[in-house]
Design a protein around this motif. Structure first.
Motif, mmCIF file in Angstrom:
data_model
loop_
_atom_site.group_PDB
_atom_site.id
_atom_site.type_symbol
_atom_site.label_atom_id
_atom_site.label_comp_id
_atom_site.label_asym_id
_atom_site.label_seq_id
_atom_site.Cartn_x
_atom_site.Cartn_y
_atom_site.Cartn_z
ATOM 1 N N ASP A 172 0.835 -1.205 0.000
ATOM 2 C CA ASP A 172 0.000 0.000 0.000
ATOM 3 C C ASP A 172 0.871 1.256 0.000
ATOM 4 N N THR A 203 -0.484 3.991 -1.453
ATOM 5 C CA THR A 203 -1.507 4.936 -1.919
ATOM 6 C C THR A 203 -1.259 6.333 -1.347
ATOM 7 N N ARG A 204 -0.556 6.409 -0.232
ATOM 8 C CA ARG A 204 -0.168 7.702 0.335
ATOM 9 C C ARG A 204 0.599 8.533 -0.700
ATOM 10 N N PHE A 205 1.336 7.858 -1.566
ATOM 11 C CA PHE A 205 2.123 8.540 -2.591
ATOM 12 C C PHE A 205 1.394 8.564 -3.937
ATOM 13 N N GLY A 206 0.133 8.186 -3.925
ATOM 14 C CA GLY A 206 -0.642 8.210 -5.165
ATOM 15 C C GLY A 206 -0.383 7.012 -6.068
ATOM 16 N N LEU A 207 0.251 5.951 -5.525
ATOM 17 C CA LEU A 207 0.504 4.751 -6.341
ATOM 18 C C LEU A 207 -0.567 3.711 -6.020
ATOM 19 N N PRO A 208 -1.081 3.015 -7.028
ATOM 20 C CA PRO A 208 -2.186 2.081 -6.781
ATOM 21 C C PRO A 208 -1.779 0.894 -5.904
#
Lengths: 384, 245
Positions: free
Chosen positions: A191, A193-198
């Motif tokens: 995860d 997602t904090r960095f905008g990665l799926p």
């Protein structure tokens, strides 16, 4: 720490402990098929990077088949071989024969239950067991490495990853980068997602890890012990390596990504799993280049590095050309036959803000007309 | 009470017509397939259709049921009416709300941070979130023990009631249970069956059949093995007297 000052790096004579510690972590090639020209490009890039960077840093070249043998791609192939062929003496087999079996495996619609892989997974995890077909491939690759002058990073050694699967998931969780749905019979995700990665699945429902989980088991414990980590991988795996970079960066080191394009043959990039390597394996190329009695191993090694690094470059815009390889070999013979008056022994200028030496810049300098050329010692240490 | 196919069909029809009275002329309530087709008449991408998104780090029944009720109680009457017309359509996504709060705004977050909700909106509004995350999936059933008690959060507006909420577990995955529970809970909040201060006892059972207390609301769907048959997936009882409990 994330930055290593370059002035620290200049001191090649400094005690070992003052040298930066660099981890080279190229993606491994699954030992289930022949080495192809695309594989060769990655191996030569990594080898030059390793040997050149070792001039000014303490380099760990991590390349462990043990780590990745637990992926379904490899376990499934072994199970397929044993189910369809049974007990076979692979000791006389060629890479191509084993590769043909691999193509049949990938086309096989029979999907055994996960329990069929378990004995293989247990044997790998518990004592580094390797299927004899893969052992045979690695034996053949070892002799190719020898002909190519490649440093052997332990192709046939038992090199287990530093963390078990559960420990790796715990460490990832500690970094706030794990989403674990196993209690619900779901997968485990990396995860970022904090960095905008799926979200990216790393453990399948049922518990089988994919190659990214294996990479994390291996690289998380190593990353913290190094100042710089260099990830070398196929360009199409970029999304996974962006994720890996995020995780490893969180552990301290500067993490660099070097993506390499494949080598198209007649304009086509073919995946080894579908074949397409027939006539274009590394073995085929070496046989074409080394016929006759004028063999010069040093010229062969340098010439191939000139072609696969300096001529083809990092991308994949050019198709493979035998004639250009032959002219690189001629150029290599000339370079080896002449000793420059004022040799340039420094590799440190072939870097930007990183510690590792850029193989493209270093190798291209050999072909440049008006630049000082490295002397025989450096050529022998890095290129032959 | 026993649940017959006739009763299930009647309840399913009642729910459809409560949500979409305009579909009355277009559905055939006499067959199961006719009823189920009604929900497919409503396409999520049609103008005016909305869906809510729930991001879940894990399924914690107590926290999630509380959060779902609190979220539904917080909707404006207009939001609730629009969502009802879309059959309270909801997408459940695997994700850690904590990692997403800087990039996305949520309309409600569970007290323990395990789940977060976005209000019903056209599908395009949640598309970036859905691209980043995956559907919440799990092959196992919800855990069958213990039977947790959940109090609906908020200041009571009427005398609190205690109800049992039976949840089918046989042949049902946790992801499917989420869908059933969600529809039943939010629609019960909208209908005033659930209000702040009410207490729910969550009772997972293989099939909610033969339950002594009559139902106040049901969640009904098709049998997987036989799509011509209806099945009760969740059963909310009428109020149970505190003394009896």
């Amino acid at each position: 720490m994330s930055t290593v000052h370059l002035d620290r790096l200049q001191a090649q004579t400094a005690p070992t402990r003052d040298r930066p510690r660099v981890l080279l972590a190229p993606i491994t090639i699954t030992p289930t098929k022949p080495l192809t020209l695309s594989h060769l490009k990655g191996l030569l890039w990594t080898d030059v990077m390793y040997r050149a960077t070792a001039q000014l840093a303490d380099v760990t070249y991590r390349y462990s088949h043990t780590t990745y043998n637990v992926t379904e791609q490899t376990l499934g192939f072994w199970e397929h071989l044993d189910r369809t062929l049974g007990d076979v003496d692979y000791s006389g087999w060629t890479e191509e024969q084993i590769g043909e079996c691999y193509i049949r495996y990938r086309a096989d619609e029979h999907r055994p239950p996960p329990s069929a892989f378990q004995p293989y997974a247990d044997a790998v995890e518990q004592h580094g067991w390797t299927h004899p077909a893969t052992s045979r491939v690695l034996e053949l690759w070892t002799s190719l490495y020898d002909r190519l002058g490649l440093h052997d990073p332990g192709l046939r050694e038992h090199q287990p990853p530093g963390l078990g699967l559960a420990e790796m998931i715990d460490r990832l969780d500690g970094l706030g980068m794990c989403l674990d749905l196993r209690e619900h019979g779901g997968p485990v995700y990396l995860d970022a997602t904090r960095f905008g990665l799926p979200l990216r699945q790393i453990v399948l429902p049922g518990g089988r890890p994919n190659y990214l989980a294996c990479a994390l088991r291996e690289l998380i414990p190593l990353a913290a012990e190094h100042d710089e980590v260099v990830l070398i991988y196929d360009r199409e795996l970029e999304p996974d390596y962006l994720l890996l970079q995020r995780v490893l960066s969180a552990l301290g080191p500067a993490v660099r990504r070097v993506s390499l394009g494949r080598v198209p043959v007649a304009g086509q990039v073919l995946s080894a799993r579908h074949g397409g390597w027939q006539g274009n394996t590394v073995g085929d190329l070496l046989d074409r280049l080394t016929g006759g009695d004028t063999d010069d191993p040093a010229a062969l090694r340098l010439g191939l590095r000139l072609y696969f690094i300096a001529v083809l470059g990092q991308g994949q815009s050019q198709s493979f050309r035998d004639d250009l390889v032959v002219s690189c070999l001629a150029k290599a013979r000339k370079l080896l036959a002449t000793t420059p008056e004022r040799p340039d022994a420094s590799v440190s200028k072939h870097r930007r803000d990183h510690v590792y030496v850029d193989p493209y810049r270093l190798t291209s300098a050999l072909l440049a007309r008006h630049q000082p050329k490295p002397g025989p010692e450096l050529i022998s240490a890095v290129f032959t | 009470m026993s649940l017959s196919q006739e009763l299930l069909r009647a309840e399913a029809t009642r729910r459809i017509l409560l949500s979409r009275p305009d579909l009355a002329a277009r559905i055939d309530p006499s067959t199961t397939r006719g009823l189920l087709a009604a929900q497919h008449l409503v396409d999520a991408d049609e103008p005016g259709e909305v869906l809510a998104a729930v991001v879940m780090r894990r399924f914690d029944p107590v926290s999630w049921v509380r959060g779902t009720c609190e979220f539904a109680l917080g909707l404006t009457p207009e939001q609730a009416a629009t969502w009802r017309r879309s059959f309270t359509r909801t997408v459940f996504l695997a994700g850690n709300p904590e990692n997403l709060r800087e990039r996305f705004s949520f309309d409600h977050v569970a007290e323990d941070g395990s789940a977060a909700w976005t209000s019903p909106a056209p599908a395009a509004a949640s598309a970036p979130l859905r691209r980043l995350l995956k559907l919440f999936d799990g092959t196992q059933a919800v855990p069958t023990h213990p039977a947790p008690v959940v109090e609906v959060p908020g200041r009571p507006t009427r005398a609190p009631v205690r109800r049992d909420l039976y949840l089918a577990t046989a042949g049902v995955t946790v992801a499917e249970s989420l869908v059933s529970l969600n529809h039943l809970l939010v629609e019960s909040v909208m209908d005033g069956l659930l209000a702040p201060g009410d207490r729910l006892v969550l009772r997972p059972v293989p099939r909610p059949a033969g339950i002594a207390t009559p139902f106040a609301a049901l969640r009904i769907g098709a049998e997987r093995a036989n799509p011509d048959q209806l099945r009760c997936f969740a059963y909310l009882t009428e109020g149970i007297d505190h003394d009896q409990a």
